[in-house]
Design an enzyme around this catalytic site. Structure first.
Site, PDB file in Angstrom:
ATOM      1  N   GLU A 272       0.835  -1.090   0.067  1.00 34.76           N
ATOM      2  CA  GLU A 272       0.026   0.141   0.244  1.00 34.76           C
ATOM      3  C   GLU A 272       0.913   1.374  -0.053  1.00 34.76           C
ATOM      4  O   GLU A 272       1.918   1.227   0.344  1.00 34.76           O
ATOM      5  CB  GLU A 272      -0.812  -0.016   1.310  1.00 34.76           C
ATOM      6  CG  GLU A 272      -1.913  -1.363   1.304  1.00 34.76           C
ATOM      7  CD  GLU A 272      -2.763  -1.153   2.365  1.00 34.76           C
ATOM      8  OE1 GLU A 272      -3.826  -1.909   2.623  1.00 34.76           O
ATOM      9  OE2 GLU A 272      -2.575  -0.417   3.452  1.00 34.76           O
TER      10      GLU A 272
ATOM     11  N   CYS B 244       3.513   8.610   0.399  1.00 36.36           N
ATOM     12  CA  CYS B 244       4.228   7.756   1.546  1.00 36.36           C
ATOM     13  C   CYS B 244       4.247   6.167   0.616  1.00 36.36           C
ATOM     14  O   CYS B 244       3.365   5.703   0.453  1.00 36.36           O
ATOM     15  CB  CYS B 244       3.265   7.745   2.725  1.00 36.36           C
ATOM     16  SG  CYS B 244       3.794   6.302   3.975  1.00 36.36           S
TER      17      CYS B 244
ATOM     18  N   CYS C  18       6.904  -6.589   7.041  1.00 33.35           N
ATOM     19  CA  CYS C  18       7.981  -5.916   7.573  1.00 33.35           C
ATOM     20  C   CYS C  18       8.651  -6.911   8.774  1.00 33.35           C
ATOM     21  O   CYS C  18       7.908  -7.775   9.522  1.00 33.35           O
ATOM     22  CB  CYS C  18       7.706  -4.745   8.360  1.00 33.35           C
ATOM     23  SG  CYS C  18       9.055  -3.735   9.156  1.00 33.35           S
TER      24      CYS C  18
ATOM     25  N   CYS D 176       7.274  -4.097  15.505  1.00 33.30           N
ATOM     26  CA  CYS D 176       7.032  -2.904  16.410  1.00 33.30           C
ATOM     27  C   CYS D 176       5.661  -3.047  16.814  1.00 33.30           C
ATOM     28  O   CYS D 176       4.779  -3.417  16.030  1.00 33.30           O
ATOM     29  CB  CYS D 176       7.318  -1.387  15.797  1.00 33.30           C
ATOM     30  SG  CYS D 176       8.801  -1.143  14.871  1.00 33.30           S
TER      31      CYS D 176
ATOM     32  N   CYS E 298       2.127  -1.332  15.609  1.00 33.89           N
ATOM     33  CA  CYS E 298       2.138  -0.933  13.978  1.00 33.89           C
ATOM     34  C   CYS E 298       1.463  -2.448  13.229  1.00 33.89           C
ATOM     35  O   CYS E 298       1.787  -3.616  13.385  1.00 33.89           O
ATOM     36  CB  CYS E 298       3.539  -0.998  13.253  1.00 33.89           C
ATOM     37  SG  CYS E 298       3.713  -0.990  11.616  1.00 33.89           S
TER      38      CYS E 298
ATOM     39  N   CYS F 136      -0.741   6.653   9.844  1.00 32.15           N
ATOM     40  CA  CYS F 136       0.480   5.783  10.190  1.00 32.15           C
ATOM     41  C   CYS F 136       0.282   4.691  10.994  1.00 32.15           C
ATOM     42  O   CYS F 136      -0.280   4.489  11.887  1.00 32.15           O
ATOM     43  CB  CYS F 136       1.305   6.809  11.092  1.00 32.15           C
ATOM     44  SG  CYS F 136       2.045   8.238  10.150  1.00 32.15           S
TER      45      CYS F 136
HETATM   46  S1  SF4 Z   1       6.595   0.798  12.511  1.00 31.13           S
HETATM   47 FE1  SF4 Z   1       5.865  -1.050  11.286  1.00 31.13          FE
HETATM   48  S2  SF4 Z   1       6.431  -0.775   9.322  1.00 31.13           S
HETATM   49 FE2  SF4 Z   1       7.720   0.471  10.545  1.00 31.13          FE
HETATM   50  S3  SF4 Z   1       9.551  -0.752  11.057  1.00 31.13           S
HETATM   51 FE3  SF4 Z   1       8.219  -0.954  12.767  1.00 31.13          FE
HETATM   52  S4  SF4 Z   1       6.970  -2.823  12.152  1.00 31.13           S
HETATM   53 FE4  SF4 Z   1       8.005  -2.122  10.321  1.00 31.13          FE
END
Ligand code: SF4
Length: 349
Positions: A90, A103, A110, A114, A117, A335
Site C-alpha cells: 500500500e 508515503c 516488515c 513494532c 504497527c 501511520c
Molecule cells: S513501524 Fe511497522 S513498518 Fe515501520 S519498522 Fe516498525 S513494524 Fe516495520
C-alpha cells in the site's frame, strides 16, 4: 536500472551509451514507448526490449478518506498495488495545500515487529525491488498531477523498514533523483527508520546528509522501547544518538524524531525525561503522532488532550516538538495502519 546500470547495459549490447539519458527519460520522465527514442533504430529498440522487462506494479484498489467518511474531509488517498507475484503493498497520497506527499512502501510486510504497527503483524514476505518502489511513486505522481496537486515529497514511511534492504532503497533513490528522470530533490525524500545503526551511517556517507532522516524513537528509556520496538535489543538509545550525531546534517536541517503517543506506555515522566536527554545537543524535532488504532492491538488511542499535554511537557523540558495530525484514518491509511485489510489480500501472506 539506475542510469549507470542502464549505460552499462547499453554498452553490453553494443548500443550507443550516449543514448542512456534519452532512454532513461522516456521510461522515467515521460513514460513514452522506447520506439520514440530519436536516435535508436527499431532493431536497437528490439534488442533492448528483449533483454529487459517492465516491472509489474499496478494499482488494484484505491480509497479516499473523503469517499469513506463525510466528516473527515482530508482527501488522503490510499492505493493498493499488485506486484508480479500477486503480493500487494500500500501507499498513501497526502494532499498538502497545492502539492502532495506520497508515503511509499519498501517491503512486503516488515520484520521489525513494532507492537504498535499493523504492518508488523504480516511479518516480512520479501523486499521490494528498486523498480517496484519507483513505480509506486510514478503512479502517485500521475494521480497527484491529475488532481492538480503535483507530487512534492516522497516519504519512506509506508510498509517496511527502508534500511533493511538498503541496496534496493538506495537504487530507488538514485532513480528518483536522477536528472534524466523524475529529478526529485534529495531534501524532498524522507527516510524513516527504526534505527539500523550501520545503515544510517551508510545512508549519510552515500548521500552526504542530503536526505531527510526520521528516526522512529517512541520512547525515552531503553526498557520501554524494548517493549514496543524489539530492535532496541540490538541498538539502544545511546547508539542511536551516536548514529544521529554522526549523520552529516546540513545547516538549518533537523532530524525528525517520531514519537507515537501510547497512553500509559510512553507518556510518563521517566520517558519524557529520557526524550529530553536524547535530544540534548542534537538538531532534532520530536514529532508526536497520535497512535492510530487497528483491530486487536493492545493499546488505547490518545485523546487530543493527551497529545496536547505531552506536547506541553516536552516543551517545558526544552524539546522542539510538533504534532502530526492524523490523516486517512477512515480507510486505514494513517501511520501504522497499512496492513492490507481485505481477506483476499491477507491470503497473500
Ligand atoms: S513501524 Fe511497522 S513498518 Fe515501520 S519498522 Fe516498525 S513494524 Fe516495520
Amino acid at each position: 536500472m539506475t542510469h549507470d546500470e542502464l549505460t552499462r547495459h547499453l554498452v553490453s549490447l553494443d548500443l550507443p551509451a550516449s543514448q542512456a539519458g534519452a532512454v532513461f527519460g522516456h521510461l522515467h520522465r515521460w513514460g513514452r514507448p522506447l520506439l520514440t527514442v530519436p536516435r535508436l533504430s527499431a532493431r536497437q529498440v528490439q534488442r533492448l526490449q528483449e533483454t529487459t522487462q517492465d516491472t509489474v506494479c499496478e494499482v488494484v484498489t484505491e480509497a479516499s478518506a473523503l469517499a469513506q467518511d463525510g466528516v473527515e474531509r482530508d482527501e488522503t488517498e490510499k492505493l493498493v498495488f499488485r506486484l508480479v507475484d500477486g503480493r500487494r503493498v500500500e501507499g498513501v497520497i497526502i494532499p498538502e495545500g497545492e502539492r502532495s506527499t506520497f508515503c511509499v512502501s519498501s517491503q512486503v510486510g516488515c520484520a521489525m515487529a513494532c507492537t504498535f504497527c499493523a504492518t508488523a503483524r504480516l511479518g516480512l514476505a520479501r523486499p521490494l525491488t528498486p523498480a517496484e518502489i519507483v513505480k509506486q511513486v510514478y503512479h502517485a505522481r500521475d494521480r497527484a498531477e491529475k488532481a492538480g496537486r503535483p507530487l512534492r515529497n516522497v516519504v519512506f514511511m509506508g510498509m517496511g523498514e527502508p534500511l533493511h534492504h538498503y541496496e534496493n532503497t538506495r537504487a530507488a533513490i538514485d532513480i528518483l533523483t536522477c536528472r534524466w528522470g523524475l529529478s526529485l530533490g534529495f531534501p524532498k525524500i524522507t527516510i524513516s527508520t527504526v534505527g539500523l545503526v550501520p545503515r544510517i551511517a551508510q545512508l549519510g556517507a552515500d548521500f552526504g546528509g542530503r536526505l531527510q532522516l526520521a528516526l522512529s524513537l517512541n520512547a525515552g528509556t531503553d526498557e520501554t522501547r524494548r517493549r514496543i520496538m524489539p530492535i532496541t535489543e540490538k541498538w539502544n538509545l545511546e547508539s542511536l544518538k551516536e548514529a544521529l550525531r554522526a549523520y552529516p546534517t546540513r545547516r538549518n536541517r533537523f532530524h525528525l524524531l517520531e514519537y507515537v503517543v501510547l497512553p500509559g506506555v510512553n507518556d510518563d515522566d521517566e520517558n519524557l525525561d529520557g526524550v529530553a536527554a536524547f535530544t540534548r545537543g542534537l538538531p532534532a524535532v520530536v514529532n508526536l503522532i497520535p497512535w492510530n488504532p487497528f483491530a486487536g492491538a493492545p493499546f488505547q488511542p490518545p485523546t487530543f488532550e493527551d497529545v496536547g499535554r505531552i506536547f506541553d511537557r516536552l516543551r517545558a523540558r526544552g524539546v522542539h516538538v510538533s504534532v502530526r495530525l492524523p490523516r486517512g484514518r477512515p480507510m486505514s491509511a494513517a501511520c501504522g495502519q497499512l496492513a492490507l485489510q481485505t481477506s483476499a489480500m491477507e491470503a497473500q501472506f
